[in-house]
Design an enzyme around this catalytic site. Sequence first.
Site, PDB file in Angstrom:
ATOM      1  N   ASP A 182      44.708  36.002  55.040  1.00 32.32           N
ATOM      2  CA  ASP A 182      44.056  35.140  54.060  1.00 32.32           C
ATOM      3  C   ASP A 182      45.087  34.711  53.029  1.00 32.32           C
ATOM      4  O   ASP A 182      45.781  35.554  52.439  1.00 32.32           O
ATOM      5  CB  ASP A 182      42.904  35.887  53.383  1.00 32.32           C
ATOM      6  CG  ASP A 182      41.973  34.943  52.642  1.00 32.32           C
ATOM      7  OD1 ASP A 182      41.848  33.776  53.064  1.00 32.32           O
ATOM      8  OD2 ASP A 182      41.362  35.370  51.644  1.00 32.32           O
ATOM      9  N   GLU A 220      33.297  32.431  49.415  1.00 35.80           N
ATOM     10  CA  GLU A 220      34.553  31.713  49.210  1.00 35.80           C
ATOM     11  C   GLU A 220      34.647  30.612  50.258  1.00 35.80           C
ATOM     12  O   GLU A 220      34.654  30.892  51.461  1.00 35.80           O
ATOM     13  CB  GLU A 220      35.766  32.651  49.305  1.00 35.80           C
ATOM     14  CG  GLU A 220      35.894  33.585  48.127  1.00 35.80           C
ATOM     15  CD  GLU A 220      37.259  34.249  48.023  1.00 35.80           C
ATOM     16  OE1 GLU A 220      38.033  34.146  48.995  1.00 35.80           O
ATOM     17  OE2 GLU A 220      37.551  34.853  46.979  1.00 35.80           O
ATOM     18  N   HIS A 259      42.041  26.839  42.281  1.00 37.98           N
ATOM     19  CA  HIS A 259      41.387  28.147  42.355  1.00 37.98           C
ATOM     20  C   HIS A 259      42.232  29.222  41.682  1.00 37.98           C
ATOM     21  O   HIS A 259      41.717  30.023  40.882  1.00 37.98           O
ATOM     22  CB  HIS A 259      41.128  28.520  43.814  1.00 37.98           C
ATOM     23  CG  HIS A 259      40.601  29.910  43.994  1.00 37.98           C
ATOM     24  ND1 HIS A 259      39.356  30.302  43.539  1.00 37.98           N
ATOM     25  CD2 HIS A 259      41.162  31.019  44.561  1.00 37.98           C
ATOM     26  CE1 HIS A 259      39.165  31.579  43.830  1.00 37.98           C
ATOM     27  NE2 HIS A 259      40.234  32.039  44.443  1.00 37.98           N
ATOM     28  N   GLU A 303      36.426  28.273  52.458  1.00 40.72           N
ATOM     29  CA  GLU A 303      37.779  28.230  53.009  1.00 40.72           C
ATOM     30  C   GLU A 303      37.804  27.439  54.314  1.00 40.72           C
ATOM     31  O   GLU A 303      36.779  27.244  54.972  1.00 40.72           O
ATOM     32  CB  GLU A 303      38.310  29.644  53.248  1.00 40.72           C
ATOM     33  CG  GLU A 303      38.256  30.531  52.020  1.00 40.72           C
ATOM     34  CD  GLU A 303      39.091  31.792  52.156  1.00 40.72           C
ATOM     35  OE1 GLU A 303      39.996  31.818  53.013  1.00 40.72           O
ATOM     36  OE2 GLU A 303      38.845  32.742  51.389  1.00 40.72           O
TER      37      GLU A 303
END
Length: 419
Positions: free
Chosen positions: A129, A202, A136, A204
């Site tokens: 990740d 989150e 952010h 992504e």
Amino acid sequence: MPSPLHSWVPNASRTGFPLAHLPLGVRRRPDGSHAVVARIGDYVADLRVLAEIGLFDDCGTERGDFAFAGLNKLIGRGQKACAAVRRRVQACLDEAPGYFDFRERREIFLLPIASAALVLPVQVGDYTDFYSSIEHATNVGKLFRDPGNALLPNWRHLPVGYHGRASSIVASGTPIRRPCGQTGPGADGVVGFGESRQLDFELEMAFVIGAGNALGQPVDIARAEGHIFGLSLFNDWSARDLQRWEYQPLGPFLGKSFASSMSFWVTPLAALEPFRVPGPVQEPTPLPYLQAAGAHNFDIDLEVWLTPYRGQAQRLSRTNTRHLYWSMAQQLAHHTSNGCNLRPGDVCASGTISGPTPDSAGSLLELTLGGAEPMLLRDGGEMTFLEDGDEVVLRASATSGELSFTLGEVGGQILASAR
């Protein structure tokens, strides 16, 4: 131009992009075996059926690639082989195919998507990740550090990342059970243990590795995209109260490892060529091994939708992958710069993608300023973090002129803790 397939497969035009760029996934057959599938509107094409009659024998693949419980074997053949497979599928679905007329026998390989038992599209060996959105990183830095120095000194010099937990990546629709763990000292100075009360999503975008690299052999940034098969929406669920207490000095652990959700579909990188855009100007200029000519970001709109328990669905956020400070090519080049080997099916996620405006943040942590400013719900209520029964769905779409398509969404509903 749309394929003539649109005339004989209902709603095929909903794919909205050339059939040669079909998203790929995997289904579980009624007998428990698996098959690689391609999405065509409201239908899926079982490519294992076509492989077993020899359709792809000259495409640089093997028949067993299409019977694996993941895309790993197929995409590990490389982009050239995968492109040959997609072209062959398109040729078979054409109005005047050079093979036997599949229009008359489409029931042998074409089935409604609603009846396809889709599974996680890849067997994830490793998961990394990243932390690639400057908006952010800045928002989070302002919440937890000096607002005047939100970014740590290394952030503008390299794509920050950490190795996540591959075993807890689940397919879209899998319920997410609220995690437990330690939280920091309360007003009485006592460290606690219990359910996370600051459960978050989150937003992504993950890229899936196709052809890997050998251990000890870095991937030059000019060749980095050649090792990426495609993109898939990704939700890296986060327990903020657990994360806040545990993350120093080694980074995320229990606050992240309980679950991450991945879409059923992986969209080949080739499908995104019309949506390439330059990334943000990088200051200071990255070191030479992270410098690449051309446009390496993509113009993909992203949305977060929440359906509260017994409530009404509403959009919480809208942003775009074009905002990513570090591109996927840079992420991969840095990841392998020490000789780390990546393998087919490995997943690398972008980290939370946020935009420049308050309503374009990719997490509740940012949208509610750490819980200090609750969000209003359509029923008049308020929320700071996720409650049991809440459902979160991430969606993505791309448009360029008359060309428009959606990437497979990813969703999950929060369940109460098992404790």
